[in-house]
Every structure is written in C-alpha cells, then in structure tokens.
Design a protein around this motif. Structure first.
Motif, PDB file in Angstrom:
ATOM      1  N   ARG A  18       1.197   7.008  -3.650  1.00  0.00           N
ATOM      2  CA  ARG A  18      -0.098   7.443  -3.116  1.00  0.00           C
ATOM      3  C   ARG A  18      -0.999   6.244  -2.850  1.00  0.00           C
ATOM      4  O   ARG A  18      -1.641   6.154  -1.799  1.00  0.00           O
ATOM      5  CB  ARG A  18      -0.761   8.420  -4.098  1.00  0.00           C
ATOM      6  CG  ARG A  18      -2.065   9.010  -3.588  1.00  0.00           C
ATOM      7  CD  ARG A  18      -2.724   9.894  -4.634  1.00  0.00           C
ATOM      8  NE  ARG A  18      -2.067  11.175  -4.798  1.00  0.00           N
ATOM      9  CZ  ARG A  18      -2.494  12.129  -5.642  1.00  0.00           C
ATOM     10  NH1 ARG A  18      -3.575  11.905  -6.388  1.00  0.00           N
ATOM     11  NH2 ARG A  18      -1.847  13.273  -5.741  1.00  0.00           N
ATOM     12  N   VAL A  19      -1.071   5.329  -3.814  1.00  0.00           N
ATOM     13  CA  VAL A  19      -1.907   4.140  -3.651  1.00  0.00           C
ATOM     14  C   VAL A  19      -1.395   3.275  -2.507  1.00  0.00           C
ATOM     15  O   VAL A  19      -2.170   2.800  -1.666  1.00  0.00           O
ATOM     16  CB  VAL A  19      -1.941   3.323  -4.960  1.00  0.00           C
ATOM     17  CG1 VAL A  19      -2.654   1.990  -4.738  1.00  0.00           C
ATOM     18  CG2 VAL A  19      -2.626   4.107  -6.071  1.00  0.00           C
ATOM     19  N   HIS A  44      -2.093   4.803   0.896  1.00  0.00           N
ATOM     20  CA  HIS A  44      -3.527   4.704   1.170  1.00  0.00           C
ATOM     21  C   HIS A  44      -3.893   3.297   1.599  1.00  0.00           C
ATOM     22  O   HIS A  44      -4.550   3.103   2.627  1.00  0.00           O
ATOM     23  CB  HIS A  44      -4.322   5.097  -0.079  1.00  0.00           C
ATOM     24  CG  HIS A  44      -5.798   5.176   0.144  1.00  0.00           C
ATOM     25  ND1 HIS A  44      -6.604   4.055   0.166  1.00  0.00           N
ATOM     26  CD2 HIS A  44      -6.627   6.227   0.366  1.00  0.00           C
ATOM     27  CE1 HIS A  44      -7.845   4.406   0.391  1.00  0.00           C
ATOM     28  NE2 HIS A  44      -7.898   5.718   0.515  1.00  0.00           N
ATOM     29  N   GLU A  45      -3.446   2.301   0.837  1.00  0.00           N
ATOM     30  CA  GLU A  45      -3.840   0.931   1.144  1.00  0.00           C
ATOM     31  C   GLU A  45      -3.186   0.426   2.420  1.00  0.00           C
ATOM     32  O   GLU A  45      -3.811  -0.279   3.223  1.00  0.00           O
ATOM     33  CB  GLU A  45      -3.509   0.012  -0.029  1.00  0.00           C
ATOM     34  CG  GLU A  45      -4.092  -1.384   0.093  1.00  0.00           C
ATOM     35  CD  GLU A  45      -5.611  -1.413   0.092  1.00  0.00           C
ATOM     36  OE1 GLU A  45      -6.182  -2.465   0.466  1.00  0.00           O
ATOM     37  OE2 GLU A  45      -6.246  -0.394  -0.283  1.00  0.00           O
ATOM     38  N   GLY A  46      -1.912   0.786   2.636  1.00  0.00           N
ATOM     39  CA  GLY A  46      -1.230   0.355   3.848  1.00  0.00           C
ATOM     40  C   GLY A  46      -1.880   0.879   5.105  1.00  0.00           C
ATOM     41  O   GLY A  46      -2.108   0.139   6.073  1.00  0.00           O
ATOM     42  N   ASN A 104       1.933  -3.620   6.124  1.00  0.00           N
ATOM     43  CA  ASN A 104       3.320  -3.188   6.009  1.00  0.00           C
ATOM     44  C   ASN A 104       3.894  -3.405   4.615  1.00  0.00           C
ATOM     45  O   ASN A 104       4.787  -2.671   4.184  1.00  0.00           O
ATOM     46  CB  ASN A 104       4.190  -3.903   7.044  1.00  0.00           C
ATOM     47  CG  ASN A 104       4.019  -3.314   8.438  1.00  0.00           C
ATOM     48  OD1 ASN A 104       3.228  -2.403   8.647  1.00  0.00           O
ATOM     49  ND2 ASN A 104       4.759  -3.844   9.400  1.00  0.00           N
ATOM     50  N   THR A 105       3.395  -4.413   3.903  1.00  0.00           N
ATOM     51  CA  THR A 105       3.869  -4.636   2.533  1.00  0.00           C
ATOM     52  C   THR A 105       3.631  -3.398   1.685  1.00  0.00           C
ATOM     53  O   THR A 105       4.493  -2.991   0.886  1.00  0.00           O
ATOM     54  CB  THR A 105       3.149  -5.850   1.915  1.00  0.00           C
ATOM     55  OG1 THR A 105       3.433  -7.012   2.692  1.00  0.00           O
ATOM     56  CG2 THR A 105       3.607  -6.070   0.476  1.00  0.00           C
ATOM     57  N   PHE A 106       2.482  -2.778   1.865  1.00  0.00           N
ATOM     58  CA  PHE A 106       2.155  -1.576   1.088  1.00  0.00           C
ATOM     59  C   PHE A 106       2.928  -0.365   1.604  1.00  0.00           C
ATOM     60  O   PHE A 106       3.384   0.474   0.815  1.00  0.00           O
ATOM     61  CB  PHE A 106       0.651  -1.330   1.115  1.00  0.00           C
ATOM     62  CG  PHE A 106      -0.120  -2.353   0.331  1.00  0.00           C
ATOM     63  CD1 PHE A 106      -0.294  -2.212  -1.035  1.00  0.00           C
ATOM     64  CD2 PHE A 106      -0.637  -3.472   0.951  1.00  0.00           C
ATOM     65  CE1 PHE A 106      -0.984  -3.165  -1.765  1.00  0.00           C
ATOM     66  CE2 PHE A 106      -1.325  -4.439   0.240  1.00  0.00           C
ATOM     67  CZ  PHE A 106      -1.505  -4.285  -1.134  1.00  0.00           C
TER      68      PHE A 106
END
Length: 603
Positions: free
Chosen positions: A216-217, A220-222, A238-240
């Motif tokens: 979920r985090v 959201h961050e990505g 993209n890392t997230f």
C-alpha cells in the motif's frame, strides 16, 4: 514546542495501557517502568498489545467524490471551500481522524509508544525469533504512523527514539525530507516483513499484513512521485512501484489467500459477517463480538449523515463489461431502474429499491435531501448483529486480498509491464466473483467519462490504467481509500465538480421502493403540493424551497427535473488549489512554538 512536549509526557500512563492481566499479576501498578519491563519476549508481546489501537479502518469514503453530500463537519471539505487555514486547522499535536471507525490514534504519542518498545527491546532475553517478531510489530506500527503523516503533510520530522526533555535540538528541529521519511518507512516495513512470523491469526499482525502495508505504501509513493511532478521525484517512482509488485507477488504466491464467495452474496459477506476468521480473503480484520460487548457503529452508514454519489454509481459497469456511459437510455433512468443489468457490487454498496433494513417490515424509502443513494455496504442485515448505535457485531476488514490484487495490477500497469495473464490473475478474479464480463486489455471500450476524470493518464497503457482505477473504485468503495487515491493520482480537480444524487424525472409523486406505488413526493414549493386523499398522508414530501422562498438544501440539475444537486455546492463551490490542497497546513500555533517547522507546499 507543545506538540513534541506531548511526546515526552504521554509516557506516564503508557505502561498501564499496554498491560494485560498476567503482567499485572507480576508487578504492582506503581512499579511499572522501563527498568523492570522488556525482559522477555512475553513482555514485548504484552507491550505490543497496546499498539493495536493505532490500526485504522474505515466504513465510508467521507469526504471524497464517492459521497454526494455529508451533513457532518469534515476538515478537508471545509478546506476545499476556503474555510480552513493554518489559523483554525486541527492536527499535528493531536493528529487524530475521528471519521475512522478505528478511533483517533495518530498523534505523536503513538510514535513514542512505538519508539519506547524499539529502544528497550534489546534488553529482552529468550527466543530471538520471538524477540524479532515483536520488534517487527513495533516497526510496523511506526511505519503506519509515519505513512499517515506523509499523506497529510508531505514531510515530517523523523524520530527513531523516544525523546527526553534534554533532547532540545531534536525537539525543535525542522521536518526531514519526504525522501528520508519514506525510505525510513520502507526500511521499517522491510524489517517487519523479514521478521514478523506468518502466523495463522488474522486479527494479529502477521507477515502478510506487513507485506500488505508495504504494498500500500509503495503504490502510494510510486504513483505520488509519478504524477506530482512538482516534487521532481519522478525518477524514483518506479523503485516504489517495483517494490509494490514484489510485495504483492509474495502474498499472491505464498500467502494462501483467495477471492471468496460468489455473486452479490459473496461480496456482501465480506462486510456484514459476524465471523471472518475462516474467510480466506482476510489478511487482517477487526474482530467484533457480542459476547464480550465489543461492538461497532456500522449501522450508521445507512441514511445517517451522507449518501453516495452519482459519480460512484456511474462507475459500475453493465454485466457485459461495457461502461454505462455507452447506454443512451441510462442518462434518465429513475432510481428503480438504475440497478438493472449492473455489476452486482453496485446494489451491495448503494441501497437499491426494495431494500429492507434489519428489523423493518417494509422497504426503506430513500432520502432525497442527501441525494437518494444511501450506503448499504457494511450495514448489518440481521438483528443478531445489528443492535443499534455502538452495538453492531460484524467483523471489519483492514487488509483484504482484493486490495493486494488491485495494487499488483496498478503497479504493473504504471510500470508498463502488465500482461493479459496479469489481468486474469488480478482484475478478472474480482469480476469473476460477481459475474461481470472479464477485462480484455486489448479490447477496452472507450469511456469518455472516466477519461475526463483522469486527464493526466497517457501513453500506451492509458486505457488499462483507467480500467484498473475503475475496478479499484468499485471494489474498494467505502473502505476509506478514495480520498488518498485522488491525492496520489494528482486529480484533486475532481472535487470541483458539483456532486449529484439520483435522477428525478419531474415534480410530484415517485415510486422509489419498486412496488409500483408512490412513496415520496418532491415539489418546488409547499404551495405546489397538490396531493389529496390517501397520498396526502401516506407520502413523505420534500420541497426545494420553504414557504418563505428559502432553498432547502437541494435543487435539480435541469430546474424542474434532473439529478439532485446540493445548494452548498452552488453557494460555496469548491475551488481546488494545487499543490496546496493535497496537504494540510501545520497549525499556526505550532509554527510559533517551533519556527524551524516549514509549512507544506502552498501554505
């Protein structure tokens, strides 16, 4: 500063909150302290019991575009209408969100509780696996806390230890960067994933719940970094997204979860069951039980302070998988007609004609003053679990497998790696449950309505991304995710559109229970009320104006007919200011106490 002094003082009652009976038998209340606690894995487990109050879960989407109107007070809605600024905003020192069923446990004392555990856990002697499991739970809850802070303020001061009065420099420091805080959240969650055990309990934090929060985090961050170009962090998005794929793949491959039930009933039972312990879709849920008097207030979702929106209703597909916008007859369908040939989840979320409430003998009448589209998702249907205010005993999902599948699909679509097989293993499992035609990513029907909703989606995967967003909206409706989705997708302008409820074909009597007989009547003014005989006493009457010509809260989009709209939206319209309204301001008093704090972007 006052809010961080709060961090120092909440510890006084901390250990009393975290104790259980067995602990109280070992130590008198007056001797509870860090010095004589945290000595065994059992002590750590006892302490983590007091952290579960941090968990939040929602049974509504107040305030988002899934809601037509809300009669209560909502800070974000007030802010969007220009009535909230740093002088009168709440939060920061006590950052609770009372609209969550799970309570208001997002203040800085929450962080201290987590950090007290993490600072003392090294003293414990015993099974290292058990010790690390409980440390992982502490880091899970710290990540939960900071994720809430990032969503609300965009950045926050990161504290990895419980502060003391001598920590003046830390107490008065400015916020750390979004990058540092989010990286720290992800480090906490990676430790949690690596060390929390894959226990069978679905009411205790387990490895799969840690993976679900990580997913979920990360999603959201990505997506936040991708679409919020003002952050200049697109290169790290993209890392997230890749981490979201990894976390969801772990759950999908090794968790043993599945989409449960068939048809409307299968979907309904996820939200109104008295016991979800055997449901293989549940990753983590809140357990409510009549025998111990532990109840919730889910009966209030039906016809209390809000209704759902036409925008949400129009998101549900027809059974053949085509969008309702392609059906020219739908535009003027009445309430009793709008559910025909629609995704069954629609009538399990929005109250359909003929719905009979718990203990009622007759079908409920809609309330047009809220828009007429009442919420029934989470509403307990039988008296054995619907005992009225605070006495509802349906278990409530916190993380469920459907969200994992949606995260997996969305992250892959945003990365440009999604395949037809991925769609079949995610989106189509959800559609299959309710019998809606599967999504064919190579043959997606045009829907100008959803395209206009998300104008910043482009590229070869645009249609797929839009359909995944549709699926997320209808599957997860009223589960508290919609506002966060609007923010992370950077489409706050959605909130500017006047909200609408059901379609009214004209003034006069209306059948809204589906039995062919009129139940309510809507007139422009009391003087227009021409009801006689039986109808005069039988029908519930609503007017757009009172006898003095004052507007009564609603009007019709075409004057004498059309969709219900709300006077508030006309008189105090929303004007979304980006990026300002994606964040809350820090109260002015807190800035005065600590001038090193920076207001979020735009404030």
């Amino acid at each position: 500063m006052r809010s961080l002094k709060y961090i120092l003082t909440v510890g006084a009652g901390l250990f009393l909150v975290a104790c259980n009976d067995s602990f109280m038998e070992r130590y008198p209340q007056t001797s509870i302290s860090e010095d004589n606690f945290f000595n065994t894995p059992q002590d750590l487990e006892t302490y983590t019991n007091g952290l579960y109050e941090i968990l939040q879960y929602s049974t509504d989407d107040v305030y988002s575009d899934n809601i037509s109107t809300y009669s209560g007070s909502n800070e974000w809605d007030n802010m969007l209408r220009g009535n909230i600024d740093e002088k009168n905003v709440g939060g920061w020192a006590n950052d609770g969100r009372p609209d969550y069923v799970g309570g208001s446990h997002n203040d800085w004392g929450t962080l201290r509780k987590c950090n007290v555990l993490l600072a003392n856990a090294h003293k414990a002697q015993g099974d290292e696996t058990e010790i690390n499991h409980n440390i992982g739970i502490g880091r899970f809850f710290r990540a939960w806390f900071y994720f809430s802070q990032i969503k609300k303020y965009g950045m926050a001061p990161w504290y990895s230890k419980p502060l003391q009065t001598s920590d003046t420099e830390l107490l008065e420091k400015k916020q750390d960067s979004r990058e540092l805080v989010v990286d720290s959240i992800m480090a906490d969650l990676q430790y949690s994933v690596d060390n929390i055990k894959a226990i069978d309990s679905r009411t205790r934090i387990n490895k799969w719940a840690a993976l679900a929060l990580m997913a979920r985090v990360a999603l959201h961050e990505g997506t936040y970094r991708k679409y919020h170009t003002e952050l200049n962090l697109q290169g790290t998005a993209n890392t997230f997204l890749e981490k979201a794929v990894w976390a969801t793949n772990e759950i999908m491959t090794n968790g043993g979860f599945e989409i449960t039930g068939n048809g409307a009933e299968g979907y309904r039972n996820l939200f109104i069951s008295s016991d979800l312990s055997g449901n293989k879709e549940m990753i983590l849920f809140a357990d409510y039980d009549r025998t111990i008097g532990h109840g919730n207030n889910t009966s209030s979702v039906l016809d209390w302070q809000w209704h759902l929106s036409r925008s949400l209703a129009d998101s549900y597909l027809k059974m053949d998988g085509t969008p309702i916008s392609q059906d020219l007859s739908y535009e003027k369908r009445t309430f009793t007609e709008m559910f025909t040939d629609r995704d069954p989840r629609m009538a399990e979320t929005i109250m359909p004609a003929g719905f009979i409430g718990a203990g009622d003998a007759q079908a409920k009448k809609v309330n047009p003053t809220y828009g007429g589209l009442a919420q029934v998702k989470f509403y307990p249907r039988t008296l054995d679990i619907n005992g009225g205010y605070g006495k509802n005993y349906n278990d409530l999902p916190i993380f469920r497998y459907a969200e994992v599948l949606l995260i997996n699909a969305e992250a892959k679509a945003e990365l440009g790696t999604i395949s037809a097989n991925d769609i079949n293993n995610t989106i189509n499992l959800l559609r299959n449950r309710v019998g809606v035609a599967p999504l064919d990513m190579n043959n997606i029907k045009e829907d100008p309505v959803i395209a206009a909703m998300y104008p910043n989606v482009s590229g070869p995967n645009a249609k797929v991304i839009l359909e995944i967003r549709r699926e997320r909206r209808v599957e997860m409706a009223c589960e508290g995710l919609r506002t966060d989705d609007i923010k992370r997708w950077c489409v706050g302008e959605i909130m500017e559109k006047p909200s609408e409820g059901m379609y009214i074909p004209g003034f006069g009597p209306l059948d809204i229970t589906g039995d062919g007989e009129p139940d309510i009547a809507i007139f422009k003014t009391p003087a227009d009320n021409n009801l006689t005989g039986e109808n005069k006493d039988k029908l519930t009457v609503y007017t757009l104006f009172d006898e003095n010509g004052k507007e009564q809260g609603i009007y019709l989009s075409e004057g004498d007919k059309g969709y219900i709209r709300f006077v508030k939206d006309k008189n105090i319209p929303i004007s979304f200011i980006a990026p300002k309204y994606y964040y809350y301001p820090i109260p002015f008093a807190e800035i005065q106490l600590n001038p090193n704090l920076d207001q979020p972007s735009g404030w």
